[in-house]
Design an enzyme around this catalytic site. Structure first.
Site, PDB file in Angstrom:
ATOM      1  CG  HIS B 439      85.518  97.022  17.880  1.00 30.28           C
ATOM      2  ND1 HIS B 439      84.808  97.361  18.966  1.00 30.28           N
ATOM      3  CD2 HIS B 439      85.040  95.802  17.643  1.00 30.28           C
ATOM      4  CE1 HIS B 439      84.223  96.279  19.455  1.00 30.28           C
ATOM      5  NE2 HIS B 439      84.468  95.416  18.861  1.00 30.28           N
ATOM      6  CD  GLU B 440      89.596  96.991  20.525  1.00 28.29           C
ATOM      7  OE1 GLU B 440      90.522  97.262  20.194  1.00 28.29           O
ATOM      8  OE2 GLU B 440      88.821  97.421  21.311  1.00 28.29           O
ATOM      9  N   GLY B 441      90.972  96.540  15.066  1.00 24.33           N
ATOM     10  CA  GLY B 441      91.718  96.164  14.094  1.00 24.33           C
ATOM     11  C   GLY B 441      90.575  95.509  12.938  1.00 24.33           C
TER      12      GLY B 441
END
Lengths: 598, 598
Positions: B439-441
């Site tokens: 998550h978040e990239g």
């Protein structure tokens, strides 16, 4: 439908890399044929897909529970066991007189691989049962085989191995379960066993536990340990199931994965006498158990391979279908997103998985073929086959257990958020496989076995056989096109590994056993990568030779083999010198660390 | 009680390695003191232990469900949010006029670390809320801040970031949620958002979503993306909560871990109009969101560190207590089993964890201190601090996410079978942390950001600052005793990394963007290890200087730091040349692999 395994690759490994098709030349396998083996494998695929894959997620979501004192499993497990039994797989490798097909072990292992891939939890029951029967076949008396083994071969009863205790897991020398001799020559068993897989269930009429225990008054340590056949229900003289033998379920373990296989805490001799029969002579327990354990260790390694393989296939399918982003060179936001398999980093994640799982499969089947060579190969090669098998066993167990976990992490990564959810099976495989570096001897145990015992066993003959075979394959690959990286990579890895081991072994006396073994993990890693590199050399060699006359689809398959070999050579084998360095100069970093400094 | 974190190490990192105690010299922090920071951290420990750690396992066992259209969480989450609010942590870093303490970001990050370690799932709600408010503080109008931000700062409402869509996760340029301008200047939002953490719950009176959407008729690609404030319930002129804004929960995602944080699929504009307000100017959405995202990425990295750290502490405690086996040099089976921390391979598993989690903590707090330097440091250093922070952000996000997973695997391994069960929290941390590389990239996104943008940004000034700072610390460590391995290791890693990057960048035009970026993962790994090596150099330097006058318990602590630095130098830094080699010669292995060859 979730893919189970690649039939094309299994055919490649068994019949192009390994000489499985020539096994029928051996007396035991007379009348067999490649076609027979293919038929058996096809049957395994069908049964695994229909009756095992169908409830893998169900069994994960609904772990075993105890209701009214009985272990409750999802109902599909019973159906799976029935299908497995009816297909004849409990007996397939046994003698014809026992109702078997006398299948070679390598084919049997390939059969079992289907079930491990489809549903590793449910496959645990037949695995333990087959292993238990195999041990009895070697060490139990004819009467015991009749009484305890035949029902397992027929799949009517199941078996377990009961080694660990709450205070003794890796340290089996410290087990305390006792066996007291009774007047009739049987033993009264008393104690608690922990982590017993398939230790209790209602799937079969009886359960035969193979129990390690100490005969009262015997010597301390491993010399005092004997092995006992202990049924859940006592067995009447006519072979029918009688009264309870007082093996009491004290609890279930709640696991992160591998949930389909019930894991139990068992009390022997609680609320009444538990009676067992000794197998062979007193004091032979551990060495007998290792017969089953070594087989189980190869089984664990293969299970790890197959979980990784199943995850690889899921992520490959996803990567071909899921569209996201564009190549860095494409600056047009209006162009459609591309299948993620086109992104270099996704290719890396897939190629690494391929290198791990196909390399692991190659290794597991190679080791299984050594079991056949040991048992049915030309007489003059049996000793070498056995020593090489001994040497490879800790690697076959550990390497796929560790690297399939990384491979499955890559599979999750390919799927991204989706891979982290229960909508896909990769998160389940990831949880399942994490058991493999632990059970049947942790990585630490395997590393100690490899460096402390196997590399120097029989004056290092096993290691010498390994080196000879690698060099023979290196020489045979000389001149084959497009293989320079893997050839060079394996050559370097072998030389570096050999030099490090030679240096370490030559200093063993000076270093003392604690320092000699301090970097055993590095030895396991170093030889593991070297051996898997060798497996890739073998696969690539076959592929390069086959390419000129291959069909279009086979061309792609063989090119993939070449590229995966290159990947392993370029991305993985360069790690070997790091481990070799730690080992060769007997690095003291971990040993010098003090408990109080943490 | 499960340990949360090491207070001793946090003190070391903040006040001995970093100059946190000197921050009160800055105007914004006037009146602060080291004692104030310690008090705040002690409060965080107490609240985290009492109100977050208490239900970590409960929230894992009982994942969020939907009942009667409402998301149901374990009841303890509400209590945790209340305690967090009452302790003032929603506002602690904000201006005094907003009710905050104006805490430095590095201290705030250390505060939050307690909650991540105690219960990463429940900590997700405040994390997102704080990040949302911070974004508004920078980009929203004063009226919007009054309306949407203040309730978040007060902890009365929670916030989210709503970026991904089912067809657009990593490829945010392809989002299709639309915003249609209404006569009053607000926008009508329509579309579906996927993977929205904390997207729906009954914990607070309202939820403020920050939503990426395209204004109808705008340009394609990222230039057409704007950011909108979209509340769950419309807000009356007096600030009270009004009618539904038609943000409809379409489903929950069922995750392997991190279960306490509800993860949702949300439909905007279903069954009625969803109204939002644009933040700033049209077309600025992605760059505004990256303000929150960069903060979130450091938060993810710190969350990974803390999960790894918590697992390390559990396994350390276990290793001190659990007795098993004997040293190889002890052949007496009658001698008692020893605590497993005495076994070299268990020391290796613990030392590796220590090297990973303490190195990661050092890195996360260093990056957080750069946020302070950027915002409140001496004017002349702000640009460099910002560029170095930009460069480090993908590493701070990715390195702990990846290596804490290995660390947690080691924690499980130390516990053996026990670590694989729910009787201990390590298997939960392992499942929780596996989200962090996604998550978040994802890692692939971070690697592309690092190599494709950050290393060459501002003519490579960020990289130059990094190299200068490492060399300064290397020079300062010259002559310090017992640090030769880590000094040499870092020096080699820096030189090797720099050479590889220089070579690659000099050929960038010839290689083209696809090949230039093909080994971005190797760049992330290479610089990640190099930077963490640097963190160990810094820690060891402080330890060596402090040793002569240290107390007995501190001596052990500092010796541990030295030994962990040595471990990182000997076991981990030698991997750097492998990645540097792939990168420097622009290896084509993954790029040459064809999709059809798998």
């Amino acid at each position: 439908m979730t893919p189970i395994l690649s039939k094309r690759d299994l055919t490649f490994q068994l019949f192009e890399v390994l000489p499985t098709a020539r096994l029928p030349e051996r007396e035991r396998f007379a009348g067999h044929s490649r076609e027979l083996y293919q038929d058996v494998l096809n049957l395994a695929y069908t049964v695994a897909e229909r009756h095992f894959a169908n409830h893998a997620r169900q069994a994960d979501l609904h772990e075993p529970t105890v209701m009214d004192g009985k272990v409750k499993l999802v109902p599909e497990v019973a159906g799976a066991m029935k299908a497995f039994r009816e297909a004849g797989f409990f007996a397939a490798h046994h003698d014809e007189e026992l109702g078997g097909l006398q299948l070679p072990w390598v084919v049997m292992q390939a059969v079992m691989a289907h079930f491990q891939a489809a549903n590793v939890g449910s496959s645990g029951y037949p695995f333990l049962t087959i292993g238990n029967a195999n041990l009895q076949r070697v060490f139990a008396s004819p009467e015991q085989q009749e009484k305890y083994m035949l029902p397992l071969v027929e799949g009517r009863w199941f078996g377990t191995m009961a080694l660990s205790e709450p205070q003794a897991g890796s340290g089996l020398a410290d087990i305390t379960t006792t066996a007291t001799r009774r007047d009739d020559g049987t033993y009264s068993i008393s104690g608690t066993k922990m982590w017993i897989s398939a230790g209790e269930h209602e799937l079969t009429g009886n359960i035969v536990h193979l129990v390690l225990a100490r005969i009262k008054g015997g010597p301390a340590g491993v010399k005092g340990i004997s092995l006992f056949l202990v049924p859940r229900y006592r067995i009447n003289p006519d072979g029918s199931v009688g009264e309870s033998n007082n093996v009491v379920l004290a609890g279930l373990n709640h696991k992160m994965g591998y949930r389909g296989t019930t894991n139990t805490l068992l009390n022997f001799g609680e609320g009444g006498e538990t009676i067992g029969e000794i197998v062979g002579e007193p004091g032979q327990g551990l060495s007998q158990m290792f017969h089953m354990m070594n087989e189980a260790r190869i089984g664990v390694g293969m299970g790890a391979v197959m979980l990784g393989y199943a995850g690889y296939l899921v992520s490959l399918e996803y990567a071909r279908e899921r569209r996201q982003g564009r190549l860095p060179s494409n600056k047009d936001p209006q162009s459609p997103p591309i299948p993620i398999i086109e992104h270099a980093d996704v290719r890396r994640l897939l190629l690494r998985q391929k290198a791990i799982v196909e390399g692991g499969l190659s290794l597991g089947l190679y080791a299984s073929s050594l079991v056949d060579d040991l048992q049915t190969g030309p007489e003059e090669g049996r000793s070498d086959a056995g020593l090489l098998l001994d040497l490879l066993t800790p690697i076959v167990k550990s390497w796929p257990s560790r690297y399939s976990q990384e491979s499955l992490s890559d599979a999750i990564q390919v799927l991204g958020g989706a891979g982290y959810t229960r909508d896909y099976p990769v998160e389940m495989y990831y949880r399942d496989n994490r058991l493999n570096p632990i059970h049947e001897g942790t990585e630490g145990i395997q590393a100690g076995d490899l460096l402390g015992r196997k590399v120097t066993q029989a004056q290092g003959r096993g290691l010498q056989v390994l080196l000879e075979r690698i060099h023979a394959d290196l020489n045979a690959a000389e001149g084959l096109e497009g293989m320079s990286e893997i050839r060079q990579g394996v050559r370097d890895a072998v030389q570096t590994s050999q030099a490090a081991l030679t240096k370490l072994i030559s200093q063993a006396a000076d270093l003392g056993p604690d320092l000699y073994l301090a970097n055993a993990n590095a030895a396991l890693e170093m030889l593991g990568h070297t051996v898997v590199g060798w497996m890739w050399l073998r696969q690539a060699s076959v592929a390069v030779r086959a390419l000129p006359s291959a069909s279009v689809s086979d061309r792609a398959f063989y090119e993939g083999k070449k590229q995966a070999a290159r990947f392993f050579a370029v991305h993985e084998l360069p790690k070997v010198p790091i481990w070799a360095d730690l080992l060769g100069r007997a690095d003291r970093t971990t040993l010098d660390m003090q408990a109080g400094w943490f």
